[in-house]
Design a protein around this motif. Structure first.
Motif, short mmCIF file in Angstrom:
data_model
loop_
_atom_site.label_atom_id
_atom_site.label_comp_id
_atom_site.label_asym_id
_atom_site.label_seq_id
_atom_site.Cartn_x
_atom_site.Cartn_y
_atom_site.Cartn_z
N MET A 32 0.80 -1.50 -0.03
CA MET A 32 -0.16 0.13 -0.01
C MET A 32 0.95 1.23 0.03
SD MET A 32 -2.76 -1.37 2.75
CE MET A 32 -3.71 0.09 2.84
N SER A 33 2.03 1.31 0.86
CA SER A 33 2.78 2.54 0.87
C SER A 33 3.49 2.44 -0.26
CB SER A 33 3.91 2.27 2.01
OG SER A 33 3.16 2.21 3.21
N LYS A 34 3.85 1.57 -1.03
CA LYS A 34 4.57 1.62 -2.38
C LYS A 34 3.71 2.33 -3.29
CE LYS A 34 7.04 -1.14 -5.76
NZ LYS A 34 7.49 -2.48 -6.40
N ALA A 35 2.31 1.74 -3.35
CA ALA A 35 1.49 2.52 -4.26
C ALA A 35 1.29 4.18 -3.85
CB ALA A 35 0.27 1.93 -4.44
N PRO A 41 5.56 12.48 -1.08
CA PRO A 41 6.87 12.10 -0.76
C PRO A 41 7.02 11.52 0.38
CG PRO A 41 6.46 14.48 -1.49
CD PRO A 41 5.17 13.62 -1.15
N PRO A 42 7.99 10.72 0.78
CA PRO A 42 8.33 9.91 2.03
C PRO A 42 7.78 10.56 3.48
CG PRO A 42 10.18 9.37 0.40
CD PRO A 42 9.31 10.65 0.03
N LEU A 43 8.34 11.55 3.65
CA LEU A 43 8.26 12.33 5.27
C LEU A 43 6.75 12.73 5.23
CD1 LEU A 43 11.03 14.23 6.07
CD2 LEU A 43 10.30 12.25 7.23
N HIS A 44 6.16 13.15 4.07
CA HIS A 44 4.77 13.68 3.99
C HIS A 44 4.00 12.41 4.19
CE1 HIS A 44 6.16 17.26 2.33
NE2 HIS A 44 4.77 17.78 2.36
N TRP A 231 -5.38 10.12 -0.60
CA TRP A 231 -5.63 10.48 0.83
C TRP A 231 -5.99 9.08 1.42
CZ3 TRP A 231 -4.15 13.94 4.20
CH2 TRP A 231 -4.02 15.16 3.56
N LEU A 232 -7.13 8.46 0.86
CA LEU A 232 -7.63 7.39 1.50
C LEU A 232 -6.76 6.13 1.55
CD1 LEU A 232 -11.26 7.01 -0.18
CD2 LEU A 232 -10.58 7.61 2.40
N LEU A 233 -5.66 5.96 0.59
CA LEU A 233 -4.71 4.99 0.62
C LEU A 233 -3.78 5.12 1.44
CD1 LEU A 233 -3.46 2.63 -0.85
CD2 LEU A 233 -2.42 3.87 -2.52
#
Length: 307
Positions: A32-35, A41-44, A231-233
């Motif tokens: 999920m994070s990969k998608a 961006p990572p920190l966001h 946002w939902l993801l």
């Protein structure tokens, strides 16, 4: 069979189930994070995920009246969240800038070994030859799963520094497990749900400060402009990867040894590649299937010893 024995078997079985669910959450949330990283961006993304996680955890804690007592001991417990997801992620981010994902994956496989070593030295947990054998099988399986990326391994002075930072992050994650095991085992008045909420609040504060200070570089992102689906993801991945995964993990740590819990972490890449295969249509190699089989067999062997 006495009621006490039945209760112990039930508690152990529940802990094993919680540990498997925790590994599944971490593995699937990686997909999920990969998608989500394709748009955020990572920190966001981490900030959104942790905010979603602590909102979920505190809401459930308030609804079920499992909120902790506000005392100095509780504040000390929140410091463990600085280890993970705090420093573990921050050092991992810094390291990934300097090295490859393959190096990071291989270094990450050392976490169960570090947990077992710390537990043996400081908690005096018994480590049998059979347990070490199963651990070896599981780690071999993890390496086989990530074997398709081994040709990308790079070693130079910058890569070495990146690898070292990732190892520090991995060590922080392992230390988090051992300390959390001591907390949930010694303080029965504090529920795993409350502890997860406290820890992740501490981690969220650290990550927010790092983000605000720009230590990892200043990311530019128009959050209001994000698609509702993204946002939902991001929110869902935060609840799965942090709220549910850590909650289940702390439930398990209350009943099983930290070293045993460490072995279950090797299931994470199994669920990860499985999720990538099902949802991202990534193809698995024969070695990955063999690796997954080794891990499942090793975990099954340890699980049978828990009964």
């Amino acid at each position: 069979m006495s009621n006490t024995s039945s209760s112990l078997i039930f508690d152990k079985g529940r802990a094993v189930g919680a540990m498997i669910l925790s590994s599944a959450c971490w593995g699937l949330a990686t997909v999920m994070s990969k998608a989500a990283l394709g748009s955020v961006p990572p920190l966001h993304l981490l900030a959104i995920q942790l905010a979603s996680s602590i909102t979920f955890l505190w809401t459930i804690a308030l609804l079920t009246k499992q909120y902790p007592s506000w005392k100095w001991q509780t504040l000390k417990y929140s410091l463990t969240g600085i280890l993970e997801p705090g420093f573990a992620y921050i050092f991992g981010m810094l390291g990934l800038v300097m090295t490859t994902a393959s190096n990071a994956s291989l270094i990450g496989t050392t976490e169960p070994i570090i947990i077992i070593a710390i537990s043996w030295i400081f908690l005096r947990e018994k480590v049998t030859k059979t347990f070490l054998l199963f651990t070896g099988f599981a780690l071999a399986g993890v390496i086989l799963i990530i074997s398709q990326d081994l040709n990308l391994l790079q070693f130079n002075s910058q890569s070495f520094l990146g690898d070292f930072l990732i190892f520090i992050g991995t060590f922080c994650a392992a230390l988090y497990v051992v300390i959390s095991h001591r907390i949930v085992g010694s303080d029965r008045t504090l529920s795993p749900l409350s502890l997860a909420a406290i820890q992740q609040t501490g981690g969220f504060i650290l990550v927010t400060l790092v983000w605000w200070a720009g230590i990892l570089g200043r990311e530019v992102m128009n959050l209001p402009g994000l698609n509702i689906g993204v946002w939902l993801l991001a929110i869902a991945s935060g609840i799965v990867q942090y709220a549910l995964a850590f909650w289940f993990y702390l439930i398990a740590l209350r009943e099983i040894a930290a070293g045993t819990a460490a072995l279950f972490l090797t299931l994470i890449p199994v669920f990860g590649v499985g999720g990538a295969y099902l949802f991202l249509h990534e193809q698995l190699t024969l070695w990955q299937w063999i690796g997954a089989t080794l891990i499942v067999s090793a975990v099954s062997g340890i699980t049978s010893q828990q009964k």
